[in-house]
Design an enzyme around this catalytic site. Structure first.
Site, PDB file in Angstrom:
ATOM      1  N   TYR A  16       0.832  -1.198   0.000  1.00  0.00           N
ATOM      2  CA  TYR A  16       0.000   0.000   0.000  1.00  0.00           C
ATOM      3  C   TYR A  16       0.870   1.252   0.000  1.00  0.00           C
ATOM      4  O   TYR A  16       2.058   1.193   0.287  1.00  0.00           O
ATOM      5  CB  TYR A  16      -0.966  -0.022   1.180  1.00  0.00           C
ATOM      6  CG  TYR A  16      -0.410   0.442   2.491  1.00  0.00           C
ATOM      7  CD1 TYR A  16      -1.015   1.487   3.165  1.00  0.00           C
ATOM      8  CD2 TYR A  16       0.715  -0.144   3.056  1.00  0.00           C
ATOM      9  CE1 TYR A  16      -0.517   1.928   4.374  1.00  0.00           C
ATOM     10  CE2 TYR A  16       1.220   0.286   4.269  1.00  0.00           C
ATOM     11  CZ  TYR A  16       0.605   1.329   4.919  1.00  0.00           C
ATOM     12  OH  TYR A  16       1.091   1.777   6.104  1.00  0.00           O
ATOM     13  N   SER A 213       0.042   4.848  12.091  1.00  0.00           N
ATOM     14  CA  SER A 213       0.269   3.482  11.629  1.00  0.00           C
ATOM     15  C   SER A 213      -0.602   3.210  10.414  1.00  0.00           C
ATOM     16  O   SER A 213      -1.455   4.010  10.032  1.00  0.00           O
ATOM     17  CB  SER A 213      -0.035   2.480  12.739  1.00  0.00           C
ATOM     18  OG  SER A 213      -1.408   2.147  12.711  1.00  0.00           O
ATOM     19  N   LYS A 214      -0.372   2.054   9.858  1.00  0.00           N
ATOM     20  CA  LYS A 214      -1.066   1.614   8.662  1.00  0.00           C
ATOM     21  C   LYS A 214      -2.583   1.616   8.850  1.00  0.00           C
ATOM     22  O   LYS A 214      -3.340   1.856   7.919  1.00  0.00           O
ATOM     23  CB  LYS A 214      -0.578   0.184   8.402  1.00  0.00           C
ATOM     24  CG  LYS A 214      -0.891  -0.388   7.078  1.00  0.00           C
ATOM     25  CD  LYS A 214      -0.168  -1.714   6.938  1.00  0.00           C
ATOM     26  CE  LYS A 214      -0.676  -2.461   5.727  1.00  0.00           C
ATOM     27  NZ  LYS A 214       0.116  -3.643   5.424  1.00  0.00           N
ATOM     28  N   ARG A 215      -3.023   1.321  10.079  1.00  0.00           N
ATOM     29  CA  ARG A 215      -4.458   1.171  10.325  1.00  0.00           C
ATOM     30  C   ARG A 215      -5.168   2.481  10.626  1.00  0.00           C
ATOM     31  O   ARG A 215      -6.391   2.531  10.659  1.00  0.00           O
ATOM     32  CB  ARG A 215      -4.693   0.180  11.469  1.00  0.00           C
ATOM     33  CG  ARG A 215      -4.472  -1.263  11.068  1.00  0.00           C
ATOM     34  CD  ARG A 215      -4.388  -2.168  12.280  1.00  0.00           C
ATOM     35  NE  ARG A 215      -3.314  -1.743  13.170  1.00  0.00           N
ATOM     36  CZ  ARG A 215      -2.021  -2.048  12.988  1.00  0.00           C
ATOM     37  NH1 ARG A 215      -1.656  -2.779  11.963  1.00  0.00           N
ATOM     38  NH2 ARG A 215      -1.099  -1.618  13.828  1.00  0.00           N
TER      39      ARG A 215
END
Ligand code: GLU
Length: 443
Positions: A16, A213-215
């Protein structure tokens, strides 16, 4: 004449494209475009396990969507390729042999380590200033591994080799790499090469100061594409994460940003991510788009919702009256669906409110008659007819607005009522009112 400026974005394909990565790409691109230099895209895919075609595609798609075109790199080519580290094995081998021959490497359990020069290394960073790193103590700064026992390469080594081979003049990257830079400078020195200039750009933190973060919401560029942001708004927003034109302006077009951008105006302070601001910028950019471009942006969402609109141009009058109401293109189907079907549903709560009073049906019946006899249908004539009817009934015009709106759209809110009635047309407006009267008389 100064040598041509060459910068690069060097993502690892993780599956991503993170906002932080996109911001780094944007700053590099802006720097190149401002100075008439070259923007190189290099894929750092030495981690074979994570390295897939899809993971690379997400990055290419994300950059293209943002309008960050690269002068050299995947699918474009260039004189310094290949632009995938996984295809540059021979080059790394050559540099490895150079370091080996000059006595800078030693083997350690099958891995290869670089013998630190054990010096004080000065990083003279364009953004962070002059920083001294004392590498003299092997306890705190052990010799770095550059090659694993399985023959694969460690990031520091290939990153430096590629910056040399690709003639990179300025490395613009996240501050998380600042602590790697003395190691990189040691490698440049051992290889007898002039290092590039460095600019470490501030970290992007969540509003509460935690690391993004990614989330976290807003972390992935794909999310923005799917929500219907305009590339211009996201570019505008990303440009302000660590940079500002210094005159308090926030709404910027790309051309201005290219003209104004310089590394000297990048802040040292961490940037705080603010999705609300990003959304606000999106509404600003949406209203400035030419209608045709706005339609183009909305079209995938409209098609996905299964709205039968016929020719795309047929959407324009509707889009023109709803666009000031939406923040994201993904909201568009809900705002326009009832224009394109007689089979719209009534929001139960809105219907209850609108038809609560028994006089409503009588009033609507009078309104139908008035609408039906309007000689030339328009927003203005519909408004005049409604006001006239209200006056005759001894009601306030306002009392007729909600029942009319809910009748013709099924919804409690939407674009301004009279322009909406104009677009629906006289026949459909009258038919929908009649239908609503019958439906709610039975209820
Ligand atoms: N592949 C590294 C990363 O994604 C690149 C670091 C650099 O720009 O030098 O963080």
């Amino acid at each position: 004449m100064n040598p041509e400026i060459r910068v690069r974005f060097a993502p690892s394909p993780t599956g991503y494209l993170h906002v932080g990565g996109a911001r780094t790409a944007l700053f590099n691109w802006l720097y190149a475009r401002h100075h008439g230099g070259k923007f190189v895209l290099r894929i750092e895919d030495t981690d074979k396990a994570r390295n897939t075609q899809e993971a690379v595609q997400v990055i290419l798609d994300g950059l293209r969507w943002l309008g960050l075109d690269w002068d050299e790199g995947p699918e474009v080519g260039g004189a310094h390729g290949p632009y995938f580290q996984s295809q540059r094995e021979d080059i790394y081998e050559t540099y490895f042999q150079k370091l080996l021959a000059s006595g800078h490497l030693y083997e350690d359990g099958g891995a290869w380590r670089f013998r630190s020069l054990r010096e004080i290394v000065v990083v003279d960073d364009i953004v962070c200033g002059r920083i001294e790193f004392d590498l003299s103590n092997p306890e705190t700064h052990p010799d770095m591994t550059i090659r694993r026992p399985d023959g694969s390469w460690i990031f520091h080594f290939v990153n430096v080799v590629d910056d040399i081979e690709m003639g990179i003049t300025h490395v613009i990257r996240g501050e998380d790499h600042l602590s790697n830079t003395p190691k990189h400078l040691e490698l440049f020195k051992a290889l007898g090469c002039q290092p590039p200039s460095y600019a470490h750009i501030p970290l992007i933190l969540n509003k509460d100061g935690s690391k993004m973060s990614k989330r976290d919401a807003g972390a992935s560029i794909t999310g923005y594409i799917e929500a219907g942001y305009t590339p211009g708004a996201l570019r505008n927003y990303l440009s302000l994460l660590g940079w500002s034109p210094k005159d308090n302006r926030e709404l910027l077009e790309l051309e201005e940003t290219v003209n104004l951008f310089d590394l000297s105006k990048v802040n040292r302070k961490n940037a705080h991510f603010d999705l609300d601001k990003c959304l606000w910028l999106n509404t600003q950019h949406l209203t400035k788009l030419p209608l045709e471009r706005f339609r183009e942006m909305c079209l995938p969402f409209i098609k996905k919702a299964g709205i039968a609109f016929g020719q795309p141009e047929a959407l324009d009058p509707v889009l023109a009256i709803v666009r000031e109401k939406v923040k994201l293109c993904s909201e568009i189907p809900a705002w326009i669906s009832y224009f394109f079907t007689e089979d719209y549903t009534f929001d139960p709560e809105a219907a209850r409110k609108a038809f609560a009073s028994p006089v409503v049906l009588e009033r609507l019946t009078a309104l139908v008659a008035a609408f039906d006899s309007v000689p030339e249908w328009s927003a203005a004539s519909a408004e005049a007819a409604l006001k006239h009817t209200a006056a005759e009934l001894g009601a306030k015009p306002n009392e007729l607005l909600l029942p009319t709106r809910v009748s013709v759209s099924g919804r409690p809110s939407g674009p301004n009522l009279f322009p909406m009635l104009e677009i629906l047309g006289q026949k459909r407006t009258v038919a929908r009112l009649r239908n609503a009267i019958t439906t709610h008389a039975q209820a």
